[in-house]
Design an enzyme around this catalytic site. Structure first.
Site, PDB file in Angstrom:
ATOM      1  N   ASP A 167       0.833  -1.202   0.000  1.00 30.84           N
ATOM      2  CA  ASP A 167       0.000   0.000   0.000  1.00 30.84           C
ATOM      3  C   ASP A 167       0.873   1.259   0.000  1.00 30.84           C
ATOM      4  OD1 ASP A 167      -2.801   0.961   0.323  1.00 30.84           O
ATOM      5  OD2 ASP A 167      -1.983   1.885   2.132  1.00 30.84           O
TER       6      ASP A 167
ATOM      7  N   GLU B 163      14.546 -15.044   0.734  1.00 30.04           N
ATOM      8  CA  GLU B 163      14.958 -16.067   1.711  1.00 30.04           C
ATOM      9  C   GLU B 163      14.110 -17.326   1.569  1.00 30.04           C
ATOM     10  OE1 GLU B 163      14.267 -14.307   5.560  1.00 30.04           O
ATOM     11  OE2 GLU B 163      15.845 -12.800   5.253  1.00 30.04           O
TER      12      GLU B 163
HETATM   13  C1  GLC Z   1      -4.196   3.050  -0.743  1.00 27.05           C
HETATM   14  C2  GLC Z   1      -5.395   2.139  -0.649  1.00 27.05           C
HETATM   15  C3  GLC Z   1      -6.574   2.954  -0.258  1.00 27.05           C
HETATM   16  C4  GLC Z   1      -6.293   3.563   1.103  1.00 27.05           C
HETATM   17  C5  GLC Z   1      -5.000   4.373   1.078  1.00 27.05           C
HETATM   18  C6  GLC Z   1      -4.522   4.682   2.457  1.00 27.05           C
HETATM   19  O1  GLC Z   1      -4.307   3.984  -1.751  1.00 27.05           O
HETATM   20  O2  GLC Z   1      -5.571   1.460  -1.867  1.00 27.05           O
HETATM   21  O3  GLC Z   1      -7.755   2.209  -0.221  1.00 27.05           O
HETATM   22  O4  GLC Z   1      -7.343   4.402   1.471  1.00 27.05           O
HETATM   23  O5  GLC Z   1      -3.957   3.650   0.483  1.00 27.05           O
HETATM   24  O6  GLC Z   1      -4.056   3.531   3.072  1.00 27.05           O
END
Ligand code: GLC
Length: 552
Positions: free
Chosen positions: A209, A260
């Site tokens: 993310d 790993e």
């Molecule tokens: C990313 C995710 C989204 C989330 C954001 C903050 O863009 O895909 O859904 O709100 O990160 O974590």
């Protein structure tokens, strides 16, 4: 499950767990729900699933606000449920990719709670981006950064008695999502350990993310927000909080961890960056295996933009030896069946044409080299739900914009599986955490299964052909010239077999040379015909907004 290079041309299905399938009737999708639908995913023909976060979370941002990275949200299941899901998926040759959220934690995470209990200079404070406020009484934020979710990017830290301190913490997203300080070695060590925790349980990889946002420019300089929107998305050049060179060092460390394992685990970065050239840097051989290519997603229904995006992406990935990825929908954007729909002067969307275009662009995308992501429900042709009742909305974008930005709830409505009344088979009761439109009965899996021409059967057939073909997935791409709004290329495999993929973006029929192929393997609409006329001889007629795969 023997091929270690499976990810290079895989089809990966994104599961948004709270909206996929609910096993216990509380209206929230869960892990056993996913396990119970693995046969469906196997029949659809996907190689892997990526599951959005299911960690313990107060759900201020749909689970992207994590309280404990080693625990499962009890509403969604238990660690034992995850073990069972992994085992059952692997039994069906489906890999499992989890979602890691390293840019920020939830403000309810133990680390942030420690911040609130401790003083400046403590180890806890150094794990987050905390700075003194500006102005005489420190009442102004440390710089001008905004939150991606509207409003300011900083909130004032409170002391245990609730009074404001002189300090502020950074949150590029919601105020309940404080940004971590990735210069802190303890933060780095902790996340390497979290990766191992889940890799040890047998998962095959992680989607990362906000991979492009974890490191901020030294000194946290103000940003010139002239061009506000792209800056917020992350594709503005030189934003001091996106795409900093320092992130690559972290991914090199992570790659060592993934390597790993036997077989090696894989990463896919969520990387909103200004250009395909910046994107390819994330896929250097000692970094991430793949990254989302949002340049293509935002090209929408524009032939020149699509072609340029494809060319740039392939060229830049070739330099680093990585396969591109393609995606048209996910849990953060309006579903492409609605996004591609023409809008008339009154602002109404032509959803019939939207779906027609979505099927065409999807088929075309499936023929590109590299891997492809499918977002749950797109195989049913689900549209975006724009008209959710206000009281049902949960996206922080809605709340932080003072109810002016409807946000992303409309692509997160629970899936219709069967039946004619809510929850349309989503769970054993009528509950679903977001209400489903009545028309979705006709779009359910049950309603489309075995129906000729249904979007579900169309996806199944396309994925079946893609898997069986050596020319698709891997293989070369060579553009074919054609006048008008038509994109066409040949894909050729090492063994010499080839497929021509055509996308007619016109709202009219186009005539193609018969030499391009006398057999249509699959088309996105019924509107194709091989014709012979006195004057022009043999040709292939492809209907408006239609894609087709041709072979001799
Ligand atoms: C990313 C995710 C989204 C989330 C954001 C903050 O863009 O895909 O859904 O709100 O990160 O974590």
């Amino acid at each position: 499950m023997k091929n270690n290079n499976w990810w290079r041309d895989a089809v990966i299905y994104q599961v948004y767990p709270r909206s996929f399938a609910d096993s216990d009737g509380d209206g929230i999708g869960d892990i056993p729900g996913i396990t119970s639908r693995l046969d469906y995913l196997h029949d659809l023909g996907v190689d892997a699933i990526w599951i959005s976060p299911f960690y313990d979370s107060p759900l201020h941002d749909g689970g992207y606000d994590v309280t404990d990275y080693r625990e499962v949200d009890p509403r969604l299941g238990t660690i034992a449920d995850v073990d069972e899901l992994i085992a059952q998926a692997h039994k069906r040759d489906i890999r499992v990719i989890m979602d890691i959220v390293p840019n920020h934690t939830s403000s309810e995470h133990e680390w942030f709670q420690e911040v609130l209990r401790s003083e400046r200079g403590s180890a806890a404070w150094d794990r987050y981006m905390i700075r003194p406020g500006k102005g005489a009484d420190h009442a102004e934020p440390p710089n001008n950064w905004k939150s991606v979710f509207h409003g300011g990017g900083w909130s004032r830290l409170k002391s245990p008695d609730g009074s404001p301190t002189d300090f502020w913490y950074l949150h590029l997203f919601d105020s309940t999502q404080p940004d971590l300080n990735w210069q802190n070695p303890e933060v780095r060590a902790e996340f390497r350990d979290i990766l191992r925790f889940w890799f040890d349980r047998g998962i095959d990889g992680f989607r990362i993310d906000v991979a492009h946002g974890m490191v901020k420019e030294e000194g946290l300089p103000d940003f010139d927000y002239d061009d506000t929107e792209p800056a917020l998305l992350g594709d503005a050049p030189h934003a001091p909080f996106w795409d900093q060179d320092g992130v690559h060092e972290i991914f090199r460390e992570w790659r060592l961890v993934a390597d790993e394992y036997t077989p090696p685990r894989i990463f896919c970065g969520e990387t909103w960056v200004p250009s395909p050239e910046r994107l390819a840097r994330y896929q250097r051989p000692d970094e991430l295996h793949t990254s989302f290519n949002f340049d293509y997603l935002t090209a929408n229904w524009e032939s020149k933009t699509l072609q340029k995006s494809i060319d740039d992406t392939i060229a830049n990935h070739e330099i680093v030896g990585a396969p591109p990825t393609w995606v048209l929908s996910n849990h953060d954007v309006h579903r492409h069946a609605s996004r591609l729909a023409p809008v008339d002067e009154a602002g109404d969307r032509d959803l019939h044409r939207g779906l027609r275009r979505a099927r065409a662009l999807t088929l075309f995308t499936m023929s590109l080299p590299g891997s492809m992501y499918i977002y749950q429900g797109e195989e049913l042709g689900l549209p975006e739900v724009f008209d959710l009742p206000d009281e049902a909305r949960q996206d922080p974008l809605w709340f932080r914009s003072n109810h002016t930005d409807i946000g992303r709830d409309g692509c997160r409505v629970p899936l219709p599986w069967s039946g004619t009344s809510p929850s349309y088979g989503f769970g054993p009761t009528s509950h679903s955490w977001l209400p489903q439109p009545a028309q979705w009965a006709e779009l359910s899996v049950e309603a489309q299964q075995g129906q000729d021409g249904s979007t579900l059967e169309f996806y199944r057939e396309a994925l079946r052909i893609r898997k069986a073909s050596t020319a698709l997935g891997g293989g070369d791409l060579k553009w074919l010239d054609h006048v008008g709004d038509v994109l066409a290329f040949t894909r050729t495999s090492a063994d010499g077999s080839s497929i021509i993929s055509v996308l007619n973006l016109n709202n009219d029929v186009v005539h193609l040379p018969i030499e391009w192929g006398r057999t249509a393997l699959i088309a996105s609409s019924d509107d194709i015909a091989f014709l012979k006329t006195e004057g022009s001889g043999e040709f292939l007629a492809v209907g408006p907004e239609t894609a087709v795969w041709l072979t001799q």
